[in-house]
Motif scaffolding. Structure first.
Motif, mmCIF file in Angstrom:
data_model
loop_
_atom_site.group_PDB
_atom_site.id
_atom_site.type_symbol
_atom_site.label_atom_id
_atom_site.label_comp_id
_atom_site.label_asym_id
_atom_site.label_seq_id
_atom_site.Cartn_x
_atom_site.Cartn_y
_atom_site.Cartn_z
ATOM 1 N N GLU A 127 0.817 -1.222 0.000
ATOM 2 C CA GLU A 127 0.000 0.000 0.000
ATOM 3 C C GLU A 127 0.849 1.270 0.000
ATOM 4 O O GLU A 127 0.338 2.363 -0.303
ATOM 5 N N ASP A 128 2.130 1.157 0.296
ATOM 6 C CA ASP A 128 3.013 2.332 0.290
ATOM 7 C C ASP A 128 3.724 2.532 -1.049
ATOM 8 O O ASP A 128 4.494 3.494 -1.204
ATOM 9 N N GLU A 129 3.475 1.658 -1.999
ATOM 10 C CA GLU A 129 4.262 1.671 -3.236
ATOM 11 C C GLU A 129 4.159 2.986 -3.996
ATOM 12 O O GLU A 129 5.181 3.540 -4.439
ATOM 13 N N GLU A 130 2.977 3.504 -4.167
ATOM 14 C CA GLU A 130 2.815 4.730 -4.960
ATOM 15 C C GLU A 130 3.590 5.892 -4.355
ATOM 16 O O GLU A 130 4.286 6.633 -5.059
ATOM 17 N N ARG A 131 3.490 6.060 -3.036
ATOM 18 C CA ARG A 131 4.205 7.148 -2.367
ATOM 19 C C ARG A 131 5.718 6.988 -2.481
ATOM 20 O O ARG A 131 6.438 7.950 -2.761
ATOM 21 N N VAL A 132 6.195 5.760 -2.280
ATOM 22 C CA VAL A 132 7.639 5.537 -2.297
ATOM 23 C C VAL A 132 8.198 5.753 -3.695
ATOM 24 O O VAL A 132 9.243 6.403 -3.874
ATOM 25 N N ARG A 133 7.513 5.237 -4.700
ATOM 26 C CA ARG A 133 7.990 5.421 -6.071
ATOM 27 C C ARG A 133 8.024 6.903 -6.439
ATOM 28 O O ARG A 133 8.943 7.371 -7.127
ATOM 29 N N ALA A 134 7.027 7.657 -5.998
ATOM 30 C CA ALA A 134 7.001 9.094 -6.276
ATOM 31 C C ALA A 134 8.175 9.799 -5.602
ATOM 32 O O ALA A 134 8.788 10.708 -6.177
ATOM 33 N N ALA A 135 8.519 9.374 -4.381
ATOM 34 C CA ALA A 135 9.638 9.990 -3.661
ATOM 35 C C ALA A 135 10.959 9.721 -4.370
ATOM 36 O O ALA A 135 11.794 10.621 -4.526
ATOM 37 N N VAL A 136 11.152 8.488 -4.821
ATOM 38 C CA VAL A 136 12.382 8.142 -5.538
ATOM 39 C C VAL A 136 12.481 8.955 -6.825
ATOM 40 O O VAL A 136 13.561 9.451 -7.191
ATOM 41 N N ARG A 137 11.356 9.138 -7.494
ATOM 42 C CA ARG A 137 11.343 9.935 -8.725
ATOM 43 C C ARG A 137 11.765 11.372 -8.430
ATOM 44 O O ARG A 137 12.528 11.977 -9.203
ATOM 45 N N LYS A 138 11.307 11.931 -7.332
ATOM 46 C CA LYS A 138 11.646 13.316 -6.996
ATOM 47 C C LYS A 138 13.135 13.478 -6.705
ATOM 48 O O LYS A 138 13.728 14.506 -7.049
ATOM 49 N N ILE A 139 13.744 12.482 -6.077
ATOM 50 C CA ILE A 139 15.183 12.565 -5.801
ATOM 51 C C ILE A 139 15.972 12.601 -7.105
ATOM 52 O O ILE A 139 16.879 13.429 -7.286
ATOM 53 N N VAL A 140 15.629 11.704 -8.034
ATOM 54 C CA VAL A 140 16.345 11.671 -9.316
ATOM 55 C C VAL A 140 16.026 12.907 -10.146
ATOM 56 O O VAL A 140 16.908 13.457 -10.821
ATOM 57 N N ASP A 141 14.782 13.374 -10.092
ATOM 58 C CA ASP A 141 14.427 14.608 -10.816
ATOM 59 C C ASP A 141 15.276 15.776 -10.340
ATOM 60 O O ASP A 141 15.726 16.609 -11.148
ATOM 61 N N ALA A 142 15.502 15.861 -9.030
ATOM 62 C CA ALA A 142 16.320 16.953 -8.484
ATOM 63 C C ALA A 142 17.753 16.856 -8.990
ATOM 64 O O ALA A 142 18.374 17.875 -9.348
ATOM 65 N N ALA A 143 18.276 15.636 -9.053
ATOM 66 C CA ALA A 143 19.642 15.445 -9.556
ATOM 67 C C ALA A 143 19.730 15.809 -11.027
ATOM 68 O O ALA A 143 20.682 16.485 -11.466
ATOM 69 N N GLU A 144 18.757 15.393 -11.826
ATOM 70 C CA GLU A 144 18.775 15.680 -13.260
ATOM 71 C C GLU A 144 18.638 17.174 -13.530
ATOM 72 O O GLU A 144 19.345 17.738 -14.375
ATOM 73 N N MET A 145 17.726 17.824 -12.828
ATOM 74 C CA MET A 145 17.518 19.255 -13.037
ATOM 75 C C MET A 145 18.791 20.037 -12.708
ATOM 76 O O MET A 145 19.204 20.927 -13.471
ATOM 77 N N THR A 146 19.431 19.686 -11.596
ATOM 78 C CA THR A 146 20.652 20.382 -11.207
ATOM 79 C C THR A 146 21.770 20.132 -12.209
ATOM 80 O O THR A 146 22.531 21.040 -12.563
ATOM 81 N N ALA A 147 21.882 18.884 -12.687
ATOM 82 C CA ALA A 147 22.917 18.557 -13.677
ATOM 83 C C ALA A 147 22.700 19.326 -14.969
ATOM 84 O O ALA A 147 23.660 19.804 -15.596
ATOM 85 N N LYS A 148 21.457 19.455 -15.390
ATOM 86 C CA LYS A 148 21.163 20.197 -16.617
ATOM 87 C C LYS A 148 21.492 21.683 -16.446
ATOM 88 O O LYS A 148 22.044 22.315 -17.352
ATOM 89 N N GLN A 149 21.160 22.225 -15.285
ATOM 90 C CA GLN A 149 21.463 23.635 -15.022
ATOM 91 C C GLN A 149 22.969 23.881 -14.995
ATOM 92 O O GLN A 149 23.434 24.933 -15.435
ATOM 93 N N ALA A 150 23.717 22.898 -14.521
ATOM 94 C CA ALA A 150 25.175 23.036 -14.439
ATOM 95 C C ALA A 150 25.872 22.656 -15.740
ATOM 96 O O ALA A 150 27.098 22.784 -15.849
#
Length: 485
Positions: A426-449
């Motif tokens: 029952e926690d799968e949707e929340r956890v997957r969304a959290a993992v996506r946000k961590i990688v999104d933050a890394a990708e956005m920062t890498a693109k900006q840099a």
């Protein structure tokens, strides 16, 4: 269809006394209308596989079925196939594949089941072909190559090789099996010296879609040989892998740090990125787990306290999980296995790559902390950020001699994995969304840099990603051509 059934019996039935019964069964299915075949397929599949494979074919509901169904590492991959078949030869796999074609039934290949994506190593109501019986390790007479069984976990492969004083550039996680790692390219401890793990493969034995058994190497089927070095399981069923052996003598240490050391460790990590451009023997794995940072230091030679890790040595640490010392690859993987017992968990992976960047590392740390706080009520949650530096030397080794289809850029870089492990579906949707946000933050920062790289390591890719697409258009088109061929 009658001719096809006769051909299957002639080519694949190993027991003459069963041939009439098998031919009758296959002919009966062939004579059904398409609608009747759809309705009766499960019955005929359940009847045919035991006739060919005897106790090696486990039917849904039979004794021995459940332990095999629950072999995959991630509990979200425990699906309900109709049949699990455990062949022990390429000929038997060719037989299983011929039956799957005849019955038009979905099939999956179960190497080790260490991917976290439902449907990759199992399926619902189809056939699973397990490779678990392929457990051999055969060294050549001069010990220069080893036939590594595709049913082996890396810990067992290293144990066999260690007795002969050699190793291969294989997996680092004890429970991962041989084929899944290498078909995705494969990260090994020795990547800087030899390239991705698949570059150590000198021959694949493959069962093709028409059940033909061939070899792919530098002399035979060279296009397939290259495709298998990272193109995943899209070209056939690999039943044998021959690898070049290497020295098993290494230095290693695994240290555990408090999170308060993060700033110092990031600075040391950036120095390490520069240092590995002049030394191809070092490997490092950074794991930020809840309230600690665990770093694996590895050197591909028996050198005490290699100077390349000098920037880390004076940073205060809590303990040495594996003490500094010269040992073998097997010794290290065995030490990891001794404290890394499997738990029944759900898992999620997500990955990206970029040039080395302290800004990206800060973004990862910030996003990790934010998501861990939001998920603190999730039972059994372990959220891990894994940073794996790659030198340009490592990438160039992967590009040598025809290379692989991975489409890597020959520059210094890091591969990042965000991983989550937890207890309840029952926690799968929340956890997957959290993992996506961590990688999104890394990708956005890498693109900006200006340091973002498109490559996504397929063995770490999330189910909504397209890792093969990250190999580049030209490589993807070549892979499609080879798959069709």
């Amino acid at each position: 269809m009658a001719a096809v059934s006769a051909t299957i019996v002639a080519n694949y039935c190993l027991e003459d006394e069963k041939a009439p019964q098998i031919e009758t069964l296959l002919t009966q299915f062939a004579d059904l209308s398409a609608a009747e075949q759809d309705r009766e397929r499960a019955y005929y599949v359940s009847a045919a596989f035991p006739l060919f494979f005897g106790p090696k074919a486990l039917i849904h509901g039979s004794a021995g079925y459940e332990p095999q169904r629950q072999v995959p590492w991630s509990t979200n991959c425990w699906i309900q196939p109709r049949v699990i078949v455990c062949p022990d030869s390429a000929k038997q796999i060719a037989t299983a594949l011929a039956l799957c074609r005849f019955f038009h039934v979905k099939f999956s290949i179960h190497g080790g089941g260490h991917l976290q994506i439902p449907g990759f190593s199992s399926n619902h109501d189809g056939v699973v072909i397990s490779l678990g019986e392929f457990d051999q390790v055969n060294l050549s007479e001069d010990k220069s190559t080893a036939d590594i069984g595709v049913g082996l976990r890396w810990l067992d492969a290293y144990k066999h090789l260690d007795a002969h004083g050699v190793a291969v550039a294989g997996g680092r996680v004890p429970s991962v099996r041989v084929p899944g790692l290498l078909l995705g390219g494969g990260i090994s401890f020795q990547n800087s010296q030899y390239g991705v793990g698949a570059m150590g493969v000198c021959n694949y034995e493959v069962v093709l879609a028409d059940s033909q058994i061939i070899n792919a190497n530098a002399q035979e089927n060279t296009d397939l040989f290259r495709a298998l070095k990272g193109g995943d399981s899209n070209f056939g069923i690999v039943t044998k892998i021959d690898m070049t052996t290497i020295s098993n003598q290494i230095w290693t240490e695994v240290r555990v740090y408090p999170l308060t050391a993060a700033t110092q460790l990031r600075e040391a990590l950036m120095q390490y990125h520069n240092a590995i451009e002049a030394d191809n023997k070092a490997s490092l794995i950074w794991n930020a787990i809840n309230d600690i940072i665990l770093i694996v230091y590895f050197y591909c030679a028996p050198v005490e306290n290699p100077p390349i890790f000098q920037a880390f040595y004076d940073i205060p640490h809590l303990t040495s999980f594996v003490p500094s010392g010269i040992r073998t690859v097997y010794d290290l993987v065995q030490a990891v296995a001794s404290v890394n017992e499997a738990e029944l968990n759900f898992h999620e992976f997500r990955t990206m790559s970029s040039r080395p960047s302290v800004e990206v590392y800060r973004a990862i740390e910030k996003a990790h902390a934010e998501q861990a706080e939001l998920l603190k009520d999730v039972e059994g949650l372990v959220l891990t950020s894994v940073i794996q530096p790659k030198s340009s030397l490592a990438i160039k080794q992967t590009l040598k001699n025809g290379g692989s289809p991975l489409g890597l850029e020959p520059v210094g870089q890091k591969w990042f994995l965000a991983r989550a492990d937890w207890k309840n579906v029952e926690d799968e949707e929340r956890v997957r969304a959290a993992v996506r946000k961590i990688v999104d933050a890394a990708e956005m920062t890498a693109k900006q840099a200006g340091g973002f790289l498109p490559y996504k390591y397929s063995n770490y890719a999330a189910r909504d990603r397209d890792p093969l697409g990250s190999y580049g258009e030209e490589n993807v088109e070549k892979l499609k051509e080879i798959a069709l061929k």
